[in-house]
Design a protein around this motif. Structure first.
Motif, mmCIF file in Angstrom:
data_model
loop_
_atom_site.group_PDB
_atom_site.id
_atom_site.type_symbol
_atom_site.label_atom_id
_atom_site.label_comp_id
_atom_site.label_asym_id
_atom_site.label_seq_id
_atom_site.Cartn_x
_atom_site.Cartn_y
_atom_site.Cartn_z
ATOM 1 N N CYS A 1 -37.662 54.661 -44.906
ATOM 2 C CA CYS A 1 -37.657 55.680 -45.758
ATOM 3 C C CYS A 1 -36.289 56.079 -46.488
ATOM 4 C CB CYS A 1 -38.327 56.903 -45.557
ATOM 5 S SG CYS A 1 -40.196 56.825 -45.281
ATOM 6 N N GLY A 2 -35.440 56.220 -45.511
ATOM 7 C CA GLY A 2 -34.085 56.603 -45.737
ATOM 8 C C GLY A 2 -33.183 55.438 -46.545
ATOM 9 N N GLN A 3 -33.258 54.322 -45.830
ATOM 10 C CA GLN A 3 -32.801 53.160 -46.451
ATOM 11 C C GLN A 3 -33.413 53.009 -47.822
ATOM 12 O OE1 GLN A 3 -32.210 49.627 -43.312
ATOM 13 N NE2 GLN A 3 -33.686 50.869 -42.631
ATOM 14 N N ALA A 4 -34.948 52.953 -48.115
ATOM 15 C CA ALA A 4 -35.246 52.836 -49.338
ATOM 16 C C ALA A 4 -34.601 53.605 -50.377
ATOM 17 C CB ALA A 4 -36.880 52.832 -49.565
ATOM 18 N N ALA A 5 -34.235 54.897 -49.782
ATOM 19 C CA ALA A 5 -33.780 56.051 -50.785
ATOM 20 C C ALA A 5 -32.403 55.637 -51.249
ATOM 21 C CB ALA A 5 -33.785 57.401 -49.958
ATOM 22 N N GLU A 6 -31.629 55.292 -50.310
ATOM 23 C CA GLU A 6 -30.119 54.954 -50.348
ATOM 24 C C GLU A 6 -30.137 53.608 -51.556
ATOM 25 O OE1 GLU A 6 -26.983 55.584 -47.116
ATOM 26 O OE2 GLU A 6 -27.876 53.610 -47.058
ATOM 27 N N ARG A 7 -30.922 52.741 -51.027
ATOM 28 C CA ARG A 7 -30.769 51.501 -52.026
ATOM 29 C C ARG A 7 -31.279 51.720 -53.503
ATOM 30 N NH1 ARG A 7 -33.013 47.055 -47.487
ATOM 31 N NH2 ARG A 7 -31.548 47.644 -46.000
ATOM 32 N N GLU A 8 -32.230 52.738 -53.424
ATOM 33 C CA GLU A 8 -33.021 53.108 -54.832
ATOM 34 C C GLU A 8 -33.918 51.937 -55.121
ATOM 35 O OE1 GLU A 8 -30.367 54.562 -57.740
ATOM 36 O OE2 GLU A 8 -30.409 56.479 -56.664
ATOM 37 N N GLU A 9 -34.290 51.146 -54.171
ATOM 38 C CA GLU A 9 -35.359 50.046 -54.641
ATOM 39 C C GLU A 9 -36.631 49.920 -53.245
ATOM 40 O OE1 GLU A 9 -32.705 46.151 -52.678
ATOM 41 O OE2 GLU A 9 -32.293 46.777 -54.623
ATOM 42 N N THR A 10 -37.465 49.320 -54.020
ATOM 43 C CA THR A 10 -38.852 49.384 -52.949
ATOM 44 C C THR A 10 -38.235 48.267 -51.694
ATOM 45 O OG1 THR A 10 -40.247 49.247 -54.488
ATOM 46 C CG2 THR A 10 -41.031 48.129 -52.806
ATOM 47 N N PHE A 11 -38.843 48.847 -50.346
ATOM 48 C CA PHE A 11 -38.525 48.123 -49.297
ATOM 49 C C PHE A 11 -39.767 47.867 -48.617
ATOM 50 C CE2 PHE A 11 -35.441 48.877 -45.140
ATOM 51 C CZ PHE A 11 -35.807 47.683 -44.765
ATOM 52 N N VAL A 12 -40.080 46.420 -48.480
ATOM 53 C CA VAL A 12 -41.277 45.949 -47.824
ATOM 54 C C VAL A 12 -40.855 45.600 -46.359
ATOM 55 C CG1 VAL A 12 -43.257 44.407 -47.876
ATOM 56 C CG2 VAL A 12 -42.150 45.238 -49.958
ATOM 57 N N VAL A 13 -41.413 46.037 -45.158
ATOM 58 C CA VAL A 13 -41.285 45.688 -43.898
ATOM 59 C C VAL A 13 -42.721 45.225 -43.602
ATOM 60 C CG1 VAL A 13 -40.453 46.410 -41.489
ATOM 61 C CG2 VAL A 13 -39.273 47.145 -43.457
ATOM 62 N N GLN A 14 -42.580 43.792 -43.155
ATOM 63 C CA GLN A 14 -44.092 43.399 -42.761
ATOM 64 C C GLN A 14 -44.208 43.244 -41.161
ATOM 65 O OE1 GLN A 14 -46.200 42.740 -45.110
ATOM 66 N NE2 GLN A 14 -45.165 41.262 -46.723
ATOM 67 N N ASP A 15 -43.156 43.652 -40.651
ATOM 68 C CA ASP A 15 -43.091 43.823 -38.983
ATOM 69 C C ASP A 15 -42.259 44.676 -38.631
ATOM 70 O OD1 ASP A 15 -43.200 43.596 -36.390
ATOM 71 O OD2 ASP A 15 -43.010 41.170 -36.227
ATOM 72 N N VAL A 16 -42.654 45.908 -38.550
ATOM 73 C CA VAL A 16 -41.809 46.883 -38.019
ATOM 74 C C VAL A 16 -40.971 46.654 -36.616
ATOM 75 C CG1 VAL A 16 -42.773 48.735 -39.603
ATOM 76 C CG2 VAL A 16 -43.618 48.597 -37.268
ATOM 77 N N SER A 17 -41.577 45.980 -35.786
ATOM 78 C CA SER A 17 -40.869 45.686 -34.411
ATOM 79 C C SER A 17 -39.604 45.034 -34.615
ATOM 80 C CB SER A 17 -41.840 45.001 -33.457
ATOM 81 O OG SER A 17 -42.158 43.604 -34.021
ATOM 82 N N LYS A 18 -39.534 44.427 -35.905
ATOM 83 C CA LYS A 18 -38.315 43.566 -36.029
ATOM 84 C C LYS A 18 -37.022 44.362 -36.661
ATOM 85 C CE LYS A 18 -39.988 38.957 -36.096
ATOM 86 N NZ LYS A 18 -41.049 38.568 -36.701
ATOM 87 N N GLU A 19 -37.484 45.929 -37.090
ATOM 88 C CA GLU A 19 -36.429 46.706 -37.749
ATOM 89 C C GLU A 19 -35.888 47.405 -36.880
ATOM 90 O OE1 GLU A 19 -35.263 47.341 -40.788
ATOM 91 O OE2 GLU A 19 -36.354 45.473 -41.288
ATOM 92 N N THR A 20 -34.337 47.459 -36.644
ATOM 93 C CA THR A 20 -33.634 48.440 -35.667
ATOM 94 C C THR A 20 -33.682 49.818 -36.560
ATOM 95 O OG1 THR A 20 -31.865 47.419 -36.638
ATOM 96 C CG2 THR A 20 -32.595 46.607 -34.577
ATOM 97 N N ASN A 21 -33.556 49.756 -37.785
ATOM 98 C CA ASN A 21 -33.279 51.066 -38.091
ATOM 99 C C ASN A 21 -34.512 51.686 -38.850
ATOM 100 O OD1 ASN A 21 -32.529 53.443 -39.604
ATOM 101 N ND2 ASN A 21 -31.174 52.532 -41.007
ATOM 102 N N TYR A 22 -35.408 52.292 -38.006
ATOM 103 C CA TYR A 22 -36.839 52.486 -37.994
ATOM 104 C C TYR A 22 -37.267 53.822 -37.191
ATOM 105 C CZ TYR A 22 -41.928 52.181 -37.709
ATOM 106 O OH TYR A 22 -43.443 52.367 -37.689
ATOM 107 N N LEU A 23 -37.777 54.615 -37.976
ATOM 108 C CA LEU A 23 -38.443 55.738 -37.372
ATOM 109 C C LEU A 23 -40.040 55.737 -37.155
ATOM 110 C CD1 LEU A 23 -36.750 58.489 -39.837
ATOM 111 C CD2 LEU A 23 -35.950 57.771 -37.493
ATOM 112 N N SER A 24 -40.441 55.828 -35.982
ATOM 113 C CA SER A 24 -41.913 55.271 -35.600
ATOM 114 C C SER A 24 -42.584 56.579 -35.785
ATOM 115 C CB SER A 24 -41.878 55.108 -34.127
ATOM 116 O OG SER A 24 -43.453 54.710 -33.944
#
Ligand code: SME
Length: 135
Positions: free
Chosen positions: A60-83
């Motif tokens: 959420c915070g990354q999408a807000a910072e980049r001001e663009e849609t962020f699609v993550v198909q596999d959240v287990s591969k994201e390090t900057n992720y809030l579960s």
């Protein structure tokens, strides 16, 4: 002001509608920018502890910072992720703009793996354009 209030209430109905009509939308909610942070608005699905998210943090915070849609198909591969739930496999976050500025975002979690298509992105970006007119 009444119309404005109705607009915000309607967002809860919209979350419900989206979740009920798309089988792989499991958590649907809005965050709004307030005091330079994202604050949780209307949502449907499991309660989340992430009621306030700084810019740059999580999907959420990354999408807000980049001001663009962020699609993550596999959240287990994201390090900057809030579960929010261990059941969540994928997430899409779409910013909401007003007068060229980001005012919030629509966040959707899915319990299905790799569920989001270009159609989801286009559809949800359209939804957010419409939402920006009522908030
Ligand atoms: N997963 C999000 C946090 C919000 S919960 O999913 C509702 C993130 O990484 O920003």
């Amino acid at each position: 002001e009444k119309i404005l209030k109705r607009g915000k209430e309607a967002l809860g109905d919209l979350c419900e509608f989206l979740r009920n009509h798309v089988s792989y939308y499991d958590w649907v909610g809005f965050y709004f920018v307030e005091d330079g942070k994202l604050k949780l608005g209307p949502f449907v699905g499991e309660p989340t502890e992430h009621v306030e998210i700084p810019f740059g943090v999580g999907i959420c915070g990354q999408a807000a910072e980049r001001e663009e849609t962020f699609v993550v198909q596999d959240v287990s591969k994201e390090t900057n992720y809030l579960s929010c739930s261990p059941k969540t496999k994928a997430e899409i976050v779409v910013p909401i703009f007003k007068d060229g500025k980001i005012i919030g975002e629509l966040d959707i979690d899915s319990y299905s793996p790799s569920p989001f298509s270009e159609e989801d992105r286009a559809f949800l970006e359209k939804v957010c354009e419409l939402v920006s007119k009522v908030v």
